[in-house]
Motif scaffolding. Structure first.
Motif, PDB file in Angstrom:
ATOM      1  N   VAL A   1       0.842  -1.203   0.000  1.00  0.00           N
ATOM      2  CA  VAL A   1       0.000   0.000   0.000  1.00  0.00           C
ATOM      3  C   VAL A   1       0.878   1.254   0.000  1.00  0.00           C
ATOM      4  CG1 VAL A   1      -1.665   1.337   1.371  1.00  0.00           C
ATOM      5  CG2 VAL A   1      -1.987  -1.112   1.085  1.00  0.00           C
ATOM      6  N   GLY A   2       1.913   1.275   0.841  1.00  0.00           N
ATOM      7  CA  GLY A   2       2.810   2.425   0.902  1.00  0.00           C
ATOM      8  C   GLY A   2       3.569   2.640  -0.390  1.00  0.00           C
ATOM      9  N   ALA A   3       4.068   1.558  -0.995  1.00  0.00           N
ATOM     10  CA  ALA A   3       4.801   1.675  -2.259  1.00  0.00           C
ATOM     11  C   ALA A   3       3.885   2.153  -3.380  1.00  0.00           C
ATOM     12  CB  ALA A   3       5.426   0.329  -2.626  1.00  0.00           C
ATOM     13  N   PHE A   4       2.659   1.692  -3.384  1.00  0.00           N
ATOM     14  CA  PHE A   4       1.690   2.147  -4.384  1.00  0.00           C
ATOM     15  C   PHE A   4       1.446   3.651  -4.233  1.00  0.00           C
ATOM     16  CE2 PHE A   4      -2.836   2.291  -5.952  1.00  0.00           C
ATOM     17  CZ  PHE A   4      -2.515   2.113  -7.286  1.00  0.00           C
ATOM     18  N   GLY A   5       1.318   4.109  -2.990  1.00  0.00           N
ATOM     19  CA  GLY A   5       1.151   5.543  -2.738  1.00  0.00           C
ATOM     20  C   GLY A   5       2.351   6.350  -3.175  1.00  0.00           C
ATOM     21  N   LEU A   6       3.560   5.845  -2.911  1.00  0.00           N
ATOM     22  CA  LEU A   6       4.779   6.542  -3.358  1.00  0.00           C
ATOM     23  C   LEU A   6       4.837   6.609  -4.884  1.00  0.00           C
ATOM     24  CD1 LEU A   6       7.364   5.062  -0.840  1.00  0.00           C
ATOM     25  CD2 LEU A   6       6.586   7.432  -0.952  1.00  0.00           C
ATOM     26  N   GLY A   7       4.417   5.539  -5.534  1.00  0.00           N
ATOM     27  CA  GLY A   7       4.383   5.535  -6.993  1.00  0.00           C
ATOM     28  C   GLY A   7       3.402   6.548  -7.554  1.00  0.00           C
ATOM     29  N   ILE A   8       2.251   6.658  -6.908  1.00  0.00           N
ATOM     30  CA  ILE A   8       1.262   7.653  -7.344  1.00  0.00           C
ATOM     31  C   ILE A   8       1.814   9.058  -7.122  1.00  0.00           C
ATOM     32  CG2 ILE A   8      -1.009   8.637  -6.828  1.00  0.00           C
ATOM     33  CD1 ILE A   8      -2.012   5.791  -6.385  1.00  0.00           C
ATOM     34  N   MET A   9       2.497   9.281  -5.993  1.00  0.00           N
ATOM     35  CA  MET A   9       3.103  10.592  -5.747  1.00  0.00           C
ATOM     36  C   MET A   9       4.141  10.924  -6.812  1.00  0.00           C
ATOM     37  SD  MET A   9       3.568  10.464  -1.602  1.00  0.00           S
ATOM     38  CE  MET A   9       4.762  11.779  -1.575  1.00  0.00           C
TER      39      MET A   9
END
Length: 128
Positions: free
Chosen positions: A85-93
């Motif tokens: 979930v955190g990596a997906f959020g970083l990718g979206i950022m």
């Protein structure tokens, strides 16, 4: 056994603090995005007051801290979901950073920041 238990508690405490700090930084990013949006709406020249590099530096810091805290969490409790979930959020950022200002950049940044904060919260909860 008695030596590793205090060490495990020590690292669990460090991991929990890192996740809380990262959630706080995510909250600051959220406040920054909303404040900048309001300032840009009220005063069209407010965007020139901030150096655009602040976004790149912020992303590098988020990736560094998120990568460290979430990886430590996986090694500590074994659950991959918080890190995913955190990596997906970083990718979206990171993807939002490539969009031109004004389109959907702010929306996607807020989605990414929220997912990173959720990943850190899941990580913190899994540590207990």
């Amino acid at each position: 056994m008695s030596v590793s238990l205090p060490l495990a508690r020590f690292w669990a405490g460090i991991d929990t603090r890192l996740d809380r700090i990262a959630m706080g930084i995510s909250g600051l990013c959220l406040v920054h995005c909303i404040t900048t949006t309001v300032l840009l709406t009220v005063i069209s020249s407010a965007g020139s007051l901030l150096n655009p590099a602040i976004h790149e530096v912020g992303l590098v810091l988020a990736i560094g801290m998120g990568g460290f805290a979430l990886t430590r969490g996986v090694m500590s409790h074994g659950y991959m979901a918080p890190a995913i979930v955190g990596a997906f959020g970083l990718g979206i950022m990171a993807g939002a950073l490539s969009l031109p200002h004004g389109d959907f950049e702010i929306f996607w940044t807020l989605v990414g920041v929220s997912l990173v904060a959720l990943g850190h919260d899941l990580n913190r909860r899994a540590t207990y």
